[in-house]
Design a protein around this motif. Structure first.
Motif, PDB file in Angstrom:
ATOM      1  N   ARG A 194       0.689  -1.016   0.086  1.00 59.30           N
ATOM      2  CA  ARG A 194      -0.039   0.318   0.404  1.00 59.30           C
ATOM      3  C   ARG A 194       1.250   0.985  -0.560  1.00 59.30           C
ATOM      4  N   TYR A 195       1.913   0.918   0.018  1.00 60.19           N
ATOM      5  CA  TYR A 195       2.694   2.187  -0.283  1.00 60.19           C
ATOM      6  C   TYR A 195       4.170   2.011  -0.442  1.00 60.19           C
ATOM      7  N   GLY A 196       3.511   1.988  -1.557  1.00 65.64           N
ATOM      8  CA  GLY A 196       4.373   1.447  -2.752  1.00 65.64           C
ATOM      9  C   GLY A 196       5.734   1.145  -3.454  1.00 65.64           C
ATOM     10  N   ASN A 197       6.312  -0.075  -1.901  1.00 64.29           N
ATOM     11  CA  ASN A 197       7.120  -0.975  -1.969  1.00 64.29           C
ATOM     12  C   ASN A 197       7.239  -1.813  -2.941  1.00 64.29           C
ATOM     13  N   LEU A 198       8.291  -1.894  -3.566  1.00 63.88           N
ATOM     14  CA  LEU A 198       8.188  -2.979  -4.619  1.00 63.88           C
ATOM     15  C   LEU A 198       9.212  -4.099  -4.535  1.00 63.88           C
ATOM     16  N   ASN A 199       8.676  -5.664  -4.627  1.00 63.53           N
ATOM     17  CA  ASN A 199       9.088  -6.606  -4.754  1.00 63.53           C
ATOM     18  C   ASN A 199       9.896  -7.120  -6.716  1.00 63.53           C
ATOM     19  N   SER A 200      10.628  -7.029  -6.743  1.00 62.74           N
ATOM     20  CA  SER A 200      11.521  -8.337  -7.808  1.00 62.74           C
ATOM     21  C   SER A 200      12.414  -9.652  -7.650  1.00 62.74           C
ATOM     22  N   THR A 201      12.726  -9.303  -6.377  1.00 65.91           N
ATOM     23  CA  THR A 201      13.118 -10.381  -5.497  1.00 65.91           C
ATOM     24  C   THR A 201      12.996 -11.953  -5.188  1.00 65.91           C
ATOM     25  N   ILE A 202      12.460 -11.699  -3.800  1.00 66.81           N
ATOM     26  CA  ILE A 202      12.020 -12.967  -3.341  1.00 66.81           C
ATOM     27  C   ILE A 202      10.474 -13.679  -3.089  1.00 66.81           C
ATOM     28  N   TYR A 253      12.890 -17.278  -6.735  1.00 73.58           N
ATOM     29  CA  TYR A 253      13.575 -16.005  -6.856  1.00 73.58           C
ATOM     30  C   TYR A 253      12.421 -16.060  -7.819  1.00 73.58           C
ATOM     31  N   LEU A 254      12.949 -14.332  -7.884  1.00 77.51           N
ATOM     32  CA  LEU A 254      12.255 -13.048  -9.464  1.00 77.51           C
ATOM     33  C   LEU A 254      13.355 -12.741 -10.402  1.00 77.51           C
ATOM     34  N   VAL A 255      13.566 -11.970 -10.080  1.00 73.86           N
ATOM     35  CA  VAL A 255      14.573 -11.416 -11.090  1.00 73.86           C
ATOM     36  C   VAL A 255      15.934 -10.640 -10.370  1.00 73.86           C
ATOM     37  N   GLY A 256      15.704  -9.916  -9.569  1.00 66.71           N
ATOM     38  CA  GLY A 256      16.266  -9.323  -8.343  1.00 66.71           C
ATOM     39  C   GLY A 256      16.100  -7.509  -8.751  1.00 66.71           C
ATOM     40  N   ALA A 257      16.534  -6.971  -8.294  1.00 61.53           N
ATOM     41  CA  ALA A 257      16.087  -5.470  -7.870  1.00 61.53           C
ATOM     42  C   ALA A 257      17.046  -4.517  -9.282  1.00 61.53           C
ATOM     43  N   GLY A 258      17.592  -5.692 -10.747  1.00 65.12           N
ATOM     44  CA  GLY A 258      18.085  -4.505 -11.621  1.00 65.12           C
ATOM     45  C   GLY A 258      18.457  -3.202 -10.896  1.00 65.12           C
ATOM     46  N   GLY A 259      18.120  -1.927 -12.195  1.00 68.88           N
ATOM     47  CA  GLY A 259      18.396  -0.754 -11.291  1.00 68.88           C
ATOM     48  C   GLY A 259      16.624   0.113 -11.697  1.00 68.88           C
ATOM     49  N   SER A 260      16.030  -0.851 -10.974  1.00 69.59           N
ATOM     50  CA  SER A 260      14.784   0.179 -10.287  1.00 69.59           C
ATOM     51  C   SER A 260      15.081   0.689  -9.234  1.00 69.59           C
ATOM     52  N   ASN A 261      15.722  -0.345  -7.923  1.00 74.35           N
ATOM     53  CA  ASN A 261      16.136   0.566  -7.015  1.00 74.35           C
ATOM     54  C   ASN A 261      16.906   1.978  -7.108  1.00 74.35           C
ATOM     55  N   ASP A 262      17.903   1.960  -7.922  1.00 75.93           N
ATOM     56  CA  ASP A 262      18.081   2.938  -8.088  1.00 75.93           C
ATOM     57  C   ASP A 262      17.784   4.485  -8.938  1.00 75.93           C
TER      58      ASP A 262
END
Length: 483
Positions: free
Chosen positions: A347-355, A361-370
């Motif tokens: 609900r706060y927009g925190n994202l999960n693209s990792t586990i 396992y998904l794909v990891g953070a890549g550049g999205s965190n940056d």
């Protein structure tokens, strides 16, 4: 350790790994960053990432990355002379910091060996000096399934990316037996690189060379144009792309953003569609970016992959991860709007693209965190279900502080107050929900948290024929829009 038959996995980002290499190359005890702050990587990487009080700005925190020094690096370049002076051409991705940081230097593979006179002629493109090089090996098509751009040295024969090879790999990886067969055929059973090329075949290799031509997209789109649907019915993915594109346009026009940085898939398609509409509205100073080093490119029809080589000749700047993610999307004069896809959101927009919760396992953070820690503002696009819109995500790949808007196939969610919660503000057209009340109910039924609803929810207009035609030209095979 790998030599003992085991491998340990660490999750970092596309910016933080090159920064750690840079610290090692310069013999620095640490290097500071704004990335991974607030994410699960902050805790999980405490052995190499430390959050401290900013010594210059009291009350603020700063992240410190420890240097990462490889024992040895393997780099594929365009050409090298017999001594090892090596030419690499942009875009540079993670750049040469790993090679410059290595304890034992670099093992170089190249498309061809050239004379030192050739090296002198193109000295502005020589990135690895001979004294760092331990060996040079000639490996034609050595970047495959990636491509090699010859922008800057036309004497060299470029080749494009082999998307089908990657698709076959991804398909095989979904089944253990099929994946083992794939690895055996393409890796373990190939006695040398010559046999690998023979398995790819002459016709396929020549097609990849043709694909790298700067005008190949014209012939490519001509060959696919007969299959482009002209009907006005649309897929869920098309609806999400068009809605996200409209919001991108609104924000660029309202806030005068100068750069849009898109991720892979629906997010990059939305950025491409917005780009062409903004050009129609005389927004000449809007530049698209790709984290590997594309800056100011014009997306070409026919291939929606964000690293499409047909886009390289249209770049205004060709650079690398650090310049794009650390400077243009997060630096002092940052005027960047990010648009991303992901795996899960709360609900706060925190994202999960990792586990995922079950450990997959998904794909990891890549550049999205940056991007989420650097850009002025971020829009996220994600197909909606209770498995994706979750009350608590198991792993925070990217903190949601700068994410202001979320687009799903059912609605648009925005942060309207200090709570930082994503609130439903608009509903998307839906064939099974004829009234606005039914559309809102469907959004709530597919959300994993107690969703707040804005006072005046509106309904998004259906895609226009023009919008549908453009995205079908950009993705004629339906790789992302799923026609």
């Amino acid at each position: 350790a790998f030599t003992e038959g085991s491998v340990s996995l660490e999750n970092w980002t596309n910016l933080t790994i090159p920064l750690r290499f840079m610290a090692a190359a310069y013999k620095l005890p640490y290097i500071s960053t704004n990335s991974i702050l607030g994410s699960s990587m902050e805790q999980n990487n405490s052995h190499a990432f430390h959050v401290v009080e900013d010594p210059v700005v009291p009350g603020q925190k700063v992240g410190l990355l420890s240097p990462l020094q490889p024992d040895i690096s393997i780099i594929h370049g365009w050409a090298a002379d017999p001594s090892g002076n090596t030419i690499l051409l942009p875009p540079y991705g993670e750049n040469l910091w790993g090679a410059l940081a290595s304890k034992e230097g670099v093992l170089v593979t190249v498309e061809q060996v050239v004379s030192t006179d050739f090296i002198r002629r193109y000295s502005h493109l020589v990135k690895i000096p001979a004294h760092l090089v331990r060996s040079v090996s000639v490996v034609p098509f050595g970047a495959h399934p990636q491509g090699m751009s010859n922008q800057g040295i036309t004497e060299l024969d470029a080749y494009g990316e082999d998307h089908q090879f990657r698709l076959d790999f991804r398909k095989a990886s979904r089944n253990t037996n099929e994946f083992e067969d794939w690895v055996n055929y393409w890796v373990l059973e190939c006695k040398d690189h010559k046999e690998y090329l023979e398995r790819l075949g002459y016709d396929r290799l020549m097609a990849l060379k043709g694909k790298a031509d700067k005008n190949s997209w014209i012939y490519d789109i001509d060959s696919k144009s007969d299959g482009i649907a002209e009907h006005e019915s649309y897929t869920t993915s098309e609806l999400m792309v068009i809605t996200t594109s409209r919001i991108l346009q609104e924000k660029v026009l309202e806030k005068s953003y100068k750069n849009v940085l898109g991720g892979i898939g629906l997010s990059s398609l939305a950025a491409a569609l917005a780009y062409y509409y903004l050009k129609e509205k005389k927004q000449e100073f809007i530049d698209l970016m790709v984290e590997t080093g594309f800056y100011g490119y014009a997306p070409r029809p026919g291939d929606p992959f964000v690293f499409n080589f047909a886009n390289i000749p249209t770049n205004k700047i060709q650079s690398n991860f650090i310049d794009i993610l650390n400077l243009f999307a997060g630096g002092n004069l940052n005027q960047c709007l990010g648009v991303l896809a992901t795996g899960q959101v709360d609900r706060y927009g925190n994202l999960n693209s990792t586990i995922l919760e079950d450990g997959r396992y998904l794909v990891g953070a890549g550049g999205s965190n940056d991007i989420c820690n650097g850009a002025c503002e971020v829009i996220v696009v994600l197909k909606q279900s209770k498995k994706r819109f979750v009350k608590k995500i198991p792993y925070i790949s990217s903190k949601g502080g700068r994410i202001t808007t979320l687009v799903s196939n059912l609605g648009v969610f925005e942060k309207l107050d200090r709570t930082g919660e994503l609130i439903l503000t608009r509903c998307l057209p839906n064939e099974t929900s004829s009234t606005l009340a039914k559309s809102i109910q469907k959004v709530k039924e597919n959300c994993g948290w107690d969703l707040r609803i804005a006072k005046n929810v509106t309904k998004i207009a259906s895609p226009t024929r023009d919008e549908l035609q453009i995205i079908r030209l950009l993705d004629p095979k339906g790789d992302f829009i799923s026609r």
